[in-house]
Design a protein around this motif. Sequence first.
Motif, PDB file in Angstrom:
ATOM      1  N   LEU A  73       0.693  -1.443   0.116  1.00  0.00           N
ATOM      2  CA  LEU A  73       0.051  -0.365  -0.210  1.00  0.00           C
ATOM      3  C   LEU A  73       0.708   1.365   0.110  1.00  0.00           C
ATOM      4  CD1 LEU A  73      -3.699   1.103   0.409  1.00  0.00           C
ATOM      5  CD2 LEU A  73      -2.536   1.299   2.368  1.00  0.00           C
ATOM      6  N   THR A  74       1.077   1.844  -1.092  1.00  0.00           N
ATOM      7  CA  THR A  74       1.600   3.490  -1.278  1.00  0.00           C
ATOM      8  C   THR A  74       0.585   4.564  -1.398  1.00  0.00           C
ATOM      9  OG1 THR A  74       1.688   3.290  -3.433  1.00  0.00           O
ATOM     10  CG2 THR A  74       3.519   1.576  -2.384  1.00  0.00           C
ATOM     11  N   LYS A  75       1.815   5.338  -0.750  1.00  0.00           N
ATOM     12  CA  LYS A  75       0.355   6.970  -1.201  1.00  0.00           C
ATOM     13  C   LYS A  75       0.134   6.687  -2.941  1.00  0.00           C
ATOM     14  CE  LYS A  75       3.625   9.467   2.122  1.00  0.00           C
ATOM     15  NZ  LYS A  75       4.134  10.775   2.297  1.00  0.00           N
ATOM     16  N   GLU A  76       0.656   6.243  -3.755  1.00  0.00           N
ATOM     17  CA  GLU A  76       0.293   6.250  -5.081  1.00  0.00           C
ATOM     18  C   GLU A  76      -1.293   5.340  -5.206  1.00  0.00           C
ATOM     19  OE1 GLU A  76       3.712   7.926  -5.221  1.00  0.00           O
ATOM     20  OE2 GLU A  76       3.610   6.105  -4.040  1.00  0.00           O
ATOM     21  N   ASN A  77      -1.621   4.521  -4.795  1.00  0.00           N
ATOM     22  CA  ASN A  77      -2.218   3.166  -4.938  1.00  0.00           C
ATOM     23  C   ASN A  77      -3.507   2.869  -4.018  1.00  0.00           C
ATOM     24  OD1 ASN A  77      -1.576   2.096  -2.750  1.00  0.00           O
ATOM     25  ND2 ASN A  77       0.017   0.092  -4.148  1.00  0.00           N
ATOM     26  N   ALA A  78      -3.170   4.161  -2.217  1.00  0.00           N
ATOM     27  CA  ALA A  78      -3.957   4.352  -1.481  1.00  0.00           C
ATOM     28  C   ALA A  78      -5.601   4.161  -1.782  1.00  0.00           C
ATOM     29  CB  ALA A  78      -4.102   4.338  -0.441  1.00  0.00           C
ATOM     30  N   GLN A  79      -5.869   5.734  -2.355  1.00  0.00           N
ATOM     31  CA  GLN A  79      -6.501   6.232  -2.663  1.00  0.00           C
ATOM     32  C   GLN A  79      -7.393   4.801  -3.704  1.00  0.00           C
ATOM     33  OE1 GLN A  79      -7.736  10.235  -3.320  1.00  0.00           O
ATOM     34  NE2 GLN A  79      -5.833  11.074  -1.551  1.00  0.00           N
ATOM     35  N   THR A 137      -6.218   7.769   4.905  1.00  0.00           N
ATOM     36  CA  THR A 137      -7.146   7.783   2.891  1.00  0.00           C
ATOM     37  C   THR A 137      -8.491   7.242   3.914  1.00  0.00           C
ATOM     38  OG1 THR A 137      -4.992   6.492   2.620  1.00  0.00           O
ATOM     39  CG2 THR A 137      -6.999   6.170   1.521  1.00  0.00           C
ATOM     40  N   CYS A 138      -8.886   6.541   5.054  1.00  0.00           N
ATOM     41  CA  CYS A 138      -9.930   6.445   4.975  1.00  0.00           C
ATOM     42  C   CYS A 138     -10.730   7.453   5.533  1.00  0.00           C
ATOM     43  CB  CYS A 138      -9.961   5.098   6.679  1.00  0.00           C
ATOM     44  SG  CYS A 138      -9.184   3.683   6.091  1.00  0.00           S
ATOM     45  N   VAL A 139      -9.729   8.517   6.954  1.00  0.00           N
ATOM     46  CA  VAL A 139     -10.702   9.525   6.982  1.00  0.00           C
ATOM     47  C   VAL A 139     -11.059  10.297   5.856  1.00  0.00           C
ATOM     48  CG1 VAL A 139     -10.004  11.932   7.965  1.00  0.00           C
ATOM     49  CG2 VAL A 139      -9.601   9.715   8.426  1.00  0.00           C
ATOM     50  N   LEU A 140     -10.002  10.364   4.736  1.00  0.00           N
ATOM     51  CA  LEU A 140     -10.553  11.463   3.808  1.00  0.00           C
ATOM     52  C   LEU A 140     -11.138  10.839   2.917  1.00  0.00           C
ATOM     53  CD1 LEU A 140      -9.258  13.625   1.393  1.00  0.00           C
ATOM     54  CD2 LEU A 140      -8.000  11.550   0.643  1.00  0.00           C
ATOM     55  N   LEU A 141     -11.645   9.328   2.647  1.00  0.00           N
ATOM     56  CA  LEU A 141     -13.089   8.897   2.235  1.00  0.00           C
ATOM     57  C   LEU A 141     -14.081   8.172   2.890  1.00  0.00           C
ATOM     58  CD1 LEU A 141     -10.365   6.001  -0.487  1.00  0.00           C
ATOM     59  CD2 LEU A 141     -11.273   8.457  -1.222  1.00  0.00           C
ATOM     60  N   ASN A 142     -14.055   8.376   4.035  1.00  0.00           N
ATOM     61  CA  ASN A 142     -14.978   8.339   5.010  1.00  0.00           C
ATOM     62  C   ASN A 142     -15.327   6.963   4.698  1.00  0.00           C
ATOM     63  OD1 ASN A 142     -16.597   8.664   6.965  1.00  0.00           O
ATOM     64  ND2 ASN A 142     -18.484   8.834   5.423  1.00  0.00           N
ATOM     65  N   LYS A 143     -13.824   6.334   4.776  1.00  0.00           N
ATOM     66  CA  LYS A 143     -13.770   4.586   5.653  1.00  0.00           C
ATOM     67  C   LYS A 143     -13.841   3.938   6.446  1.00  0.00           C
ATOM     68  CE  LYS A 143     -14.356   3.835   0.883  1.00  0.00           C
ATOM     69  NZ  LYS A 143     -15.832   3.793   0.599  1.00  0.00           N
ATOM     70  N   VAL A 144     -14.181   2.534   7.532  1.00  0.00           N
ATOM     71  CA  VAL A 144     -13.392   2.078   8.809  1.00  0.00           C
ATOM     72  C   VAL A 144     -12.390   1.303   8.355  1.00  0.00           C
ATOM     73  CG1 VAL A 144     -14.693   0.619  10.701  1.00  0.00           C
ATOM     74  CG2 VAL A 144     -16.580   2.393   9.437  1.00  0.00           C
ATOM     75  N   TYR A 145     -11.450   2.274   9.561  1.00  0.00           N
ATOM     76  CA  TYR A 145     -10.308   1.587   9.853  1.00  0.00           C
ATOM     77  C   TYR A 145      -9.771   0.800  11.273  1.00  0.00           C
ATOM     78  CZ  TYR A 145      -5.229   1.597  11.010  1.00  0.00           C
ATOM     79  OH  TYR A 145      -4.017   1.280  11.660  1.00  0.00           O
ATOM     80  N   TYR A 167     -14.349  -0.052  -1.388  1.00  0.00           N
ATOM     81  CA  TYR A 167     -13.670  -1.543  -0.139  1.00  0.00           C
ATOM     82  C   TYR A 167     -14.853  -0.428   1.236  1.00  0.00           C
ATOM     83  CZ  TYR A 167     -10.599  -4.752  -1.589  1.00  0.00           C
ATOM     84  OH  TYR A 167     -10.015  -5.526  -3.047  1.00  0.00           O
ATOM     85  N   ASP A 168     -15.781  -1.424   2.321  1.00  0.00           N
ATOM     86  CA  ASP A 168     -16.327  -0.859   2.769  1.00  0.00           C
ATOM     87  C   ASP A 168     -15.230  -0.201   4.501  1.00  0.00           C
ATOM     88  OD1 ASP A 168     -18.627  -0.335   1.410  1.00  0.00           O
ATOM     89  OD2 ASP A 168     -18.661  -2.612   1.845  1.00  0.00           O
ATOM     90  N   ILE A 169     -14.678  -1.302   4.733  1.00  0.00           N
ATOM     91  CA  ILE A 169     -14.003  -1.128   6.003  1.00  0.00           C
ATOM     92  C   ILE A 169     -12.217  -1.805   5.111  1.00  0.00           C
ATOM     93  CG2 ILE A 169     -13.607  -2.630   8.274  1.00  0.00           C
ATOM     94  CD1 ILE A 169     -16.381  -3.602   7.692  1.00  0.00           C
ATOM     95  N   VAL A 170     -11.713  -1.286   6.209  1.00  0.00           N
ATOM     96  CA  VAL A 170     -10.101  -1.630   5.945  1.00  0.00           C
ATOM     97  C   VAL A 170      -9.639  -1.894   7.979  1.00  0.00           C
ATOM     98  CG1 VAL A 170      -6.966  -0.642   5.849  1.00  0.00           C
ATOM     99  CG2 VAL A 170      -9.560   0.187   4.564  1.00  0.00           C
ATOM    100  N   VAL A 171      -8.684  -3.470   7.262  1.00  0.00           N
ATOM    101  CA  VAL A 171      -8.830  -4.157   8.287  1.00  0.00           C
ATOM    102  C   VAL A 171      -6.930  -3.640   8.179  1.00  0.00           C
ATOM    103  CG1 VAL A 171      -8.919  -6.499   9.962  1.00  0.00           C
ATOM    104  CG2 VAL A 171     -10.656  -5.444   7.905  1.00  0.00           C
ATOM    105  N   ASP A 172      -6.601  -3.902   9.895  1.00  0.00           N
ATOM    106  CA  ASP A 172      -4.715  -3.496   9.355  1.00  0.00           C
ATOM    107  C   ASP A 172      -4.056  -4.878  10.128  1.00  0.00           C
ATOM    108  OD1 ASP A 172      -2.241  -2.413  10.228  1.00  0.00           O
ATOM    109  OD2 ASP A 172      -3.127  -1.449  12.024  1.00  0.00           O
ATOM    110  N   GLY A 173      -3.274  -5.268   8.935  1.00  0.00           N
ATOM    111  CA  GLY A 173      -2.353  -6.798   9.697  1.00  0.00           C
ATOM    112  C   GLY A 173      -1.159  -6.322   9.714  1.00  0.00           C
ATOM    113  N   CYS A 174      -0.969  -4.801   9.201  1.00  0.00           N
ATOM    114  CA  CYS A 174       0.332  -4.887   8.853  1.00  0.00           C
ATOM    115  C   CYS A 174       1.069  -4.597  10.274  1.00  0.00           C
ATOM    116  CB  CYS A 174       0.329  -3.339   7.851  1.00  0.00           C
ATOM    117  SG  CYS A 174       0.137  -1.881   9.345  1.00  0.00           S
TER     118      CYS A 174
END
Length: 237
Positions: free
Chosen positions: A109-115, A140-148, A121-128
Amino acid sequence: MQLTEKEKERYNRQILLEEIGENGQVLLSQAKVLIVGVGGLGSPIATYLTGAGVGTIGLMDDDNVSETNLQRQILYNETEVGMPKALCAKQRLEKLNGHITFKAYPTRLTKENAQEIISQYDIVVDGCDNFQTRYLINDTCVLLNKVYVYGAIRAFDGQVSVFNYQGGKNYRDLFPDEEEMLSMPSPPKGVLGVTPGLIGCAQANEVLKVITGYGEVLSGKLWHIDLKTMVTHTILL
């Protein structure tokens, strides 16, 4: 949307729960969840969301399977060492549930492909396992109003929270000083194999809560567990 008779049979044990029922199962089938990092945390997250019937699951990881992964990354086996995790995970999970759409992203996941990716997706889950990616997911989730849905582990302990849920707290409310966090030395790599298993399951539970509406979502809260003592506590953010 109506469940088929086959779906009703497959998910019978969940549907029997009044907190989920057929309506909740329909919501699960319509949900789209991206898992960033399909390693120690991502393995149980992906497995249980697949079993639960989440309709679309994205699997993002730029790493290859290594022998040291096998102690805790339960999606993989010895024959897959050296192969891309995202592709191996997709093949394994498709065998668990052929009714789900899986999308593999064998990249970082990079600044170039994140958005572009997160917008699907509706939800992003952190496995990093690094602060830089977490700040990128959060912003990115804040910008796109997605749940993290956040999770992190170290040795024998771990923590879970849910960010940007219905306008709630986000990752920067927990760790506001990005420069300081990025300058911190990398933590020791030692980890008990069951630690990511337990934390990943807790993250999967939060995803199911967000989708179906049961229980209290860990929004504005940070849950922590010490596996040596099994003592848990929840901090208000």
